[in-house]
Design an enzyme around this catalytic site. Sequence first.
Site, PDB file in Angstrom:
ATOM      1  N   SER A   1     -21.554   0.136   7.161  1.00  0.00           N
ATOM      2  CA  SER A   1     -20.944   1.206   6.958  1.00  0.00           C
ATOM      3  C   SER A   1     -21.521   2.090   8.973  1.00  0.00           C
ATOM      4  CB  SER A   1     -21.047   1.904   5.988  1.00  0.00           C
ATOM      5  OG  SER A   1     -20.388   1.257   4.893  1.00  0.00           O
TER       6      SER A   1
ATOM      7  N   GLU B   1     -26.699  -8.276   7.833  1.00  0.00           N
ATOM      8  CA  GLU B   1     -25.647  -7.179   6.915  1.00  0.00           C
ATOM      9  C   GLU B   1     -25.527  -7.499   5.683  1.00  0.00           C
ATOM     10  OE1 GLU B   1     -21.639  -6.777   9.792  1.00  0.00           O
ATOM     11  OE2 GLU B   1     -21.646  -8.515   8.359  1.00  0.00           O
TER      12      GLU B   1
ATOM     13  N   ASN C   1     -16.185  -5.773  14.372  1.00  0.00           N
ATOM     14  CA  ASN C   1     -15.466  -7.654  13.448  1.00  0.00           C
ATOM     15  C   ASN C   1     -14.205  -6.899  12.612  1.00  0.00           C
ATOM     16  OD1 ASN C   1     -14.665  -9.333  11.952  1.00  0.00           O
ATOM     17  ND2 ASN C   1     -16.153  -9.586  10.529  1.00  0.00           N
TER      18      ASN C   1
ATOM     19  N   HIS D   1     -20.515 -14.578   7.960  1.00  0.00           N
ATOM     20  CA  HIS D   1     -20.921 -13.248   7.141  1.00  0.00           C
ATOM     21  C   HIS D   1     -20.388 -13.774   5.448  1.00  0.00           C
ATOM     22  CE1 HIS D   1     -18.933  -9.307   6.162  1.00  0.00           C
ATOM     23  NE2 HIS D   1     -18.657  -9.367   7.338  1.00  0.00           N
TER      24      HIS D   1
ATOM     25  N   GLU E   1     -18.237 -11.914   3.715  1.00  0.00           N
ATOM     26  CA  GLU E   1     -17.121 -11.612   2.541  1.00  0.00           C
ATOM     27  C   GLU E   1     -17.181 -13.782   3.239  1.00  0.00           C
ATOM     28  OE1 GLU E   1     -15.408  -9.598   5.002  1.00  0.00           O
ATOM     29  OE2 GLU E   1     -16.093  -7.750   4.285  1.00  0.00           O
TER      30      GLU E   1
ATOM     31  N   GLY F   1     -18.970  -2.017   3.635  1.00  0.00           N
ATOM     32  CA  GLY F   1     -17.103  -1.210   3.506  1.00  0.00           C
ATOM     33  C   GLY F   1     -17.754  -0.408   1.953  1.00  0.00           C
TER      34      GLY F   1
ATOM     35  N   LYS G   1     -12.332  -8.252  10.729  1.00  0.00           N
ATOM     36  CA  LYS G   1     -11.435  -8.465   9.443  1.00  0.00           C
ATOM     37  C   LYS G   1     -10.606  -9.386   9.435  1.00  0.00           C
ATOM     38  CE  LYS G   1     -15.754  -6.746   7.314  1.00  0.00           C
ATOM     39  NZ  LYS G   1     -16.330  -5.918   6.237  1.00  0.00           N
TER      40      LYS G   1
HETATM   41  P1  13P Z   1     -18.115  -2.249   7.867  1.00  0.00           P
HETATM   42  O1  13P Z   1     -18.372  -1.417   8.822  1.00  0.00           O
HETATM   43  O2  13P Z   1     -16.781  -1.788   7.035  1.00  0.00           O
HETATM   44  O3  13P Z   1     -19.150  -1.643   6.841  1.00  0.00           O
HETATM   45  O4  13P Z   1     -18.179  -3.469   7.608  1.00  0.00           O
HETATM   46  C1  13P Z   1     -19.305  -4.447   7.480  1.00  0.00           C
HETATM   47  C2  13P Z   1     -18.871  -5.157   8.345  1.00  0.00           C
HETATM   48  O5  13P Z   1     -18.906  -6.526   7.449  1.00  0.00           O
HETATM   49  C3  13P Z   1     -19.010  -5.925   9.375  1.00  0.00           C
HETATM   50  O6  13P Z   1     -19.003  -7.563   9.649  1.00  0.00           O
END
Ligand code: 13P
Length: 251
Positions: A213, A167, A9, A95, A97, A173, A11
């Site tokens: 992560s 997640e 992803n 997601h 976010e 992150g 982002k």
């Molecule tokens: P990270 O791998 O940067 O922690 O992000 C995970 C994520 O949100 C994938 O959709």
Amino acid sequence: MRRPFIAGNWKMNLLVDQSLALAKAVKTAAGQTDTVDVLVAPTFASLAGVLEVLKGTGVAVAAQTCHWEPSGAFTGEVSTEMLKDMGCSHVIIGHSERRQYFGETDEWVNKKIHAAFRAGILPIVCIGETLEQREAGDTFKVLDAQLTAALDKVEASTMPSLTVAYEPVWAIGTGKTATPEQAQEVHAHLRVLLATLYDDSVAQQVRIQYGGSVKPSNVKELMAKPDIDGALVGGASLKADSFEALIHFDQ
Ligand code: 13P
């Protein structure tokens, strides 16, 4: 019986040229495995170019979100029909976010899943608890509510082509990964929930990815767990060498 599914992803990262360069590297890396399904989710700006690079390669391409209406006065939004028309095979829905910063609700997630199936696109449905919810002992309660609401009126026959991504918000992150044991405990729980909502056969077929992560140094241990079928990767999917190592976790 569930093929490992490694997804990147991206982002809101990478300009078009950078996206195309990364897509080319992913194409090469994915060409060196026939045991793992690979997907990338670029920004809308890079989607067309990345689709062109990955056409006919077997690497799936997803959008990071969608709207549930096929068309209309929804400034800034993109419908699942439009994604299908471009050549996308998947869409990421719900997601954390999007839930956190853009007000996405369980009801929207459910509408988007129906819209994805309507257009013939496969949904990757994200759920996850916050640190506060985990510390309050509410992890399963929160995840059960999210997944049950997301799957409202979703037919059993379409479920095998849906992917769930667990997640934990506190692991995204942050560099803090859920331990393989913590992730496995949740994945096993979610599979039981799927068996309750549907049946055993559906529960055994739906792939459940872990996200938060994931990196080359922890992917092997996570993937070794029986109910962890893949990874949805943010940061470590943005560099060709680390995503390549993730794709080749089993080599
Ligand atoms: P990270 O791998 O940067 O922690 O992000 C995970 C994520 O949100 C994938 O959709």
